[in-house]
Scaffold this motif. Structure first.
Motif, short mmCIF file in Angstrom:
data_model
loop_
_atom_site.label_atom_id
_atom_site.label_comp_id
_atom_site.label_asym_id
_atom_site.label_seq_id
_atom_site.Cartn_x
_atom_site.Cartn_y
_atom_site.Cartn_z
N LEU A 1 0.86 -1.30 -0.08
CA LEU A 1 0.24 -0.09 -0.04
C LEU A 1 0.83 1.45 -0.18
CD1 LEU A 1 -2.94 -1.02 2.39
CD2 LEU A 1 -3.14 -0.09 -0.15
N GLN A 2 2.24 1.24 0.29
CA GLN A 2 2.99 2.35 0.32
C GLN A 2 3.42 2.74 -1.04
OE1 GLN A 2 6.17 2.17 3.45
NE2 GLN A 2 4.72 0.59 4.38
N ASN A 3 3.35 1.77 -1.95
CA ASN A 3 4.06 2.19 -3.35
C ASN A 3 3.15 3.37 -3.97
OD1 ASN A 3 5.72 -0.19 -2.78
ND2 ASN A 3 4.12 -1.43 -4.16
N ILE A 4 4.23 4.22 -4.57
CA ILE A 4 3.88 5.36 -5.18
C ILE A 4 3.57 4.94 -6.68
CG2 ILE A 4 4.31 7.68 -5.95
CD1 ILE A 4 5.89 7.69 -3.40
N GLY A 5 2.52 5.43 -7.29
CA GLY A 5 2.28 5.05 -8.76
C GLY A 5 1.49 3.85 -8.86
N GLY A 6 1.50 3.45 -10.20
CA GLY A 6 0.83 1.96 -10.47
C GLY A 6 -0.81 2.18 -10.15
N LYS A 7 -1.43 0.96 -9.94
CA LYS A 7 -2.84 0.87 -9.63
C LYS A 7 -3.38 1.65 -8.41
CE LYS A 7 -3.88 -3.34 -12.17
NZ LYS A 7 -4.31 -4.63 -11.95
N SER A 8 -4.38 2.47 -8.37
CA SER A 8 -4.92 2.76 -7.14
C SER A 8 -5.17 1.66 -6.16
CB SER A 8 -6.52 3.80 -7.46
OG SER A 8 -7.07 2.76 -8.00
N LYS A 9 -5.36 2.22 -4.77
CA LYS A 9 -5.70 1.29 -3.60
C LYS A 9 -6.93 1.43 -3.14
CE LYS A 9 -1.01 1.36 -3.95
NZ LYS A 9 -0.10 2.59 -4.69
N THR A 10 -7.65 0.36 -2.49
CA THR A 10 -8.81 0.70 -1.95
C THR A 10 -8.95 -0.07 -0.40
OG1 THR A 10 -10.30 0.86 -3.93
CG2 THR A 10 -11.32 0.20 -2.02
#
Length: 541
Positions: free
Chosen positions: A111-120
């Motif tokens: 969940l800390q990753n920047i960019g890529g797919k959004s998180k929910t």
């Protein structure tokens, strides 16, 4: 009307504000630390059940977001009297801890990753939200009954915080980019009305019906709303804009007539401020058990189908009884407050001053310039000058309520400083359209009007917004010549002013130093200072 005020007395009356101490709780609610700024909300998907009998809520909010910067913790807000049941990401429970109304959620690496797919994340919660004592002036739910004895429920939470009833990033600095979905289950036989478009209802076979709504535009958290009653629905369409009115059944006939005022209001505001900003979400008035609130695309209406403000005229001129204050003022917020939003509630004048000025704009559209000016000048009686209009930043604290009346009078003053109505209306239209769907601050507003007017208006904004006083024009006679200067608590204050002598009007350019005019006078009584177009006081020496 000219005022003669001794300078010494004026200084004596100028109050010094005591320094106020703010708490950790205040800064957690109003501040922008990394736990808030590290993520950007994209969408809220709220799915709740409201038990009217015990005044409780249970359900969840799916919060979809992007990470803006890497961080192990994010802050989501929920009032401490509400219970966090669990917070889930991909079937995994996330650890969290609470501090006052802030919920700090610990993130796994993914969940800390920047960019890529959004998180929910799915935020499950329950509890009994605050019940307002005097909505909308204090935040909370209103649980009451209509004339038929059926439940009538609403919520207003501006200032107090939307997190009093649902989990969110409760800061005006971040709106869900792609809107909000609301699914609200209420007891059978009642209707629930929220923001945006109605997407259908479903009988849940458990004594509750779920009502689904979808907002397709960014929306600030305090604008998200629920309304529950035995409503009837009145639909209209005006020049392609859907107008939907949800009113108590006893008031259907009355509403059909009274709400016709919406049409000339829309014509006026769209001509001055641009197309209604939430066209694809439609426009609604929803009858509420409290006076009103600018809930985006779902304006709360409780003015009892009378003109004025509950049948009274706040201006004392009689002109306020020519229109419904709540319809006009709260609808103006669709442009100023909902479309254009202040980053911090300390800058709520950006909402309220422009909304109140919009009342004057509507009067001018309908009845002409003179009546509009009379109406606005009547509002001077409501200015308190108790404290600055801009509040302290970062602690969820508004400034003075003078943001309404004094703020609108300031905007009217700016119009007459510009002294070119064609240019003024072009500027106001450009302001409303340039910052559509944007979150701004006072500096942004000042810079815009400075640039577009070609005049340095900074000291004028500072005087009206940051000082609890009005500028004072001091005039005196010296050998049959008029001398003048500004007395102001804003250093280097400068603003033009119009004066009339023997039916001849001249524009003076006072500063905080004495100047002498070529105007010849026999007595100060010959000088008429235009205090209708410029919100000032006059001191005669």
């Amino acid at each position: 009307m000219k005022k003669t005020i001794p300078l010494l007395l004026l200084i004596t009356f100028q109050t010094l504000l005591a320094q106020q101490t703010y708490t950790r709780k205040d800064s957690l609610q109003g501040g922008l630390r990394l736990e808030r700024t590290c993520y950007d909300v994209l969408h809220y998907d709220l799915n709740i059940k409201i038990n009217i009998e015990d005044k409780s809520i249970v359900g969840y909010n799916d919060i979809t977001f992007d990470m803006e910067s890497k961080n192990e913790v994010i802050q989501v807000d929920l009032f401490e009297n509400m219970k966090v049941d669990s917070i889930i990401y991909n079937t995994n429970k996330l650890a969290f801890n609470r501090e006052f109304n802030a919920v700090f959620i610990n993130f796994p690496q993914v969940l800390q990753n920047i960019g890529g797919k959004s998180k929910t994340i799915r935020f499950y919660y329950s509890g009994k939200p605050i019940v307002a004592k005097n909505a909308p002036w204090d935040g909370g739910f209103v649980f009451t009954k209509d004339n038929q004895g059926k439940p009538w429920v609403g919520v207003a939470c501006q200032g107090t915080g939307a997190s009093l009833w649902y989990p969110c990033k409760d800061s005006q600095s971040d709106e869900p980019n792609f809107g909000t979905t609301l699914k609200v289950a209420v007891p059978n036989g009642l209707m629930e009305v929220s923001n945006g478009r109605f997407m259908g209802s479903q009988d849940l076979k458990n004594g509750y019906t779920r009502w689904d709504w979808e907002v397709n535009n960014p929306i600030n958290t305090y604008d998200i709303t629920v309304n529950i009653a035995n409503y009837t629905h009145v639909h209209d369409n005006y020049k392609g804009l859907d107008l939907d009115y949800y009113v108590l059944r006893d008031n259907e006939a009355k509403a059909k007539v009274h709400f016709e005022e919406v049409k000339p209001m829309m014509d006026c505001f769209q001509s001055k401020f641009g197309t209604y900003p939430f066209f694809n979400d439609g426009y609604k008035l929803v009858e509420t058990p409290y006076l009103g609130m600018e809930h985006q695309s779902s304006v709360a209406y409780g003015n009892h189908y009378v003109k004025g403000y509950l049948g009274t005229d706040l201006s004392g001129t009689g002109i306020g009884l020519l229109f419904d204050y709540i319809i006009v003022h709260e609808s103006a917020h669709e442009w100023f407050g909902n479309s254009i939003t202040s980053k911090d509630i300390a800058d709520m004048w950006i909402h309220e001053a422009f909304a109140m000025y919009s009342e004057t704009v509507f009067v001018e559209c309908q009845y002409g310039y003179e009546k509009a000016q009379t109406y606005l000048n009547g509002m001077k009686q409501n200015v308190n000058n108790d404290k600055p209009i801009i509040g302290p930043y970062g602690v969820n604290k508004e400034g003075s309520n003078d943001m309404y009346y004094k703020g609108a009078l300031m905007i009217n003053t700016l119009r007459h400083v510009v002294n070119n109505d064609e240019k003024w209306w072009q500027m106001l239209l450009k302001y409303a359209t340039s910052y559509k769907y944007k979150i701004i601050d006072t500096e942004t507003v000042v810079n815009f009007f400075n640039k577009e007017s070609g005049i340095n208006l900074t000291s004028i904004f500072n005087q009206y917004l940051k000082k609890n006083s009005t500028p004072n024009l001091i005039i005196r006679k010296n050998k049959n010549k008029l001398e003048y200067k500004w007395f102001s608590y804003e250093p280097n204050f400068t603003m033009p002013i119009d004066v009339t002598v023997k039916n001849k009007t001249s524009r003076l350019f006072p500063t905080t130093s004495w100047k002498q005019s070529k105007i010849k006078i026999n007595a100060l009584e010959e000088i008429v200072v235009n205090t209708n177009s410029f919100y000032i006081d006059v001191i005669k020496e």
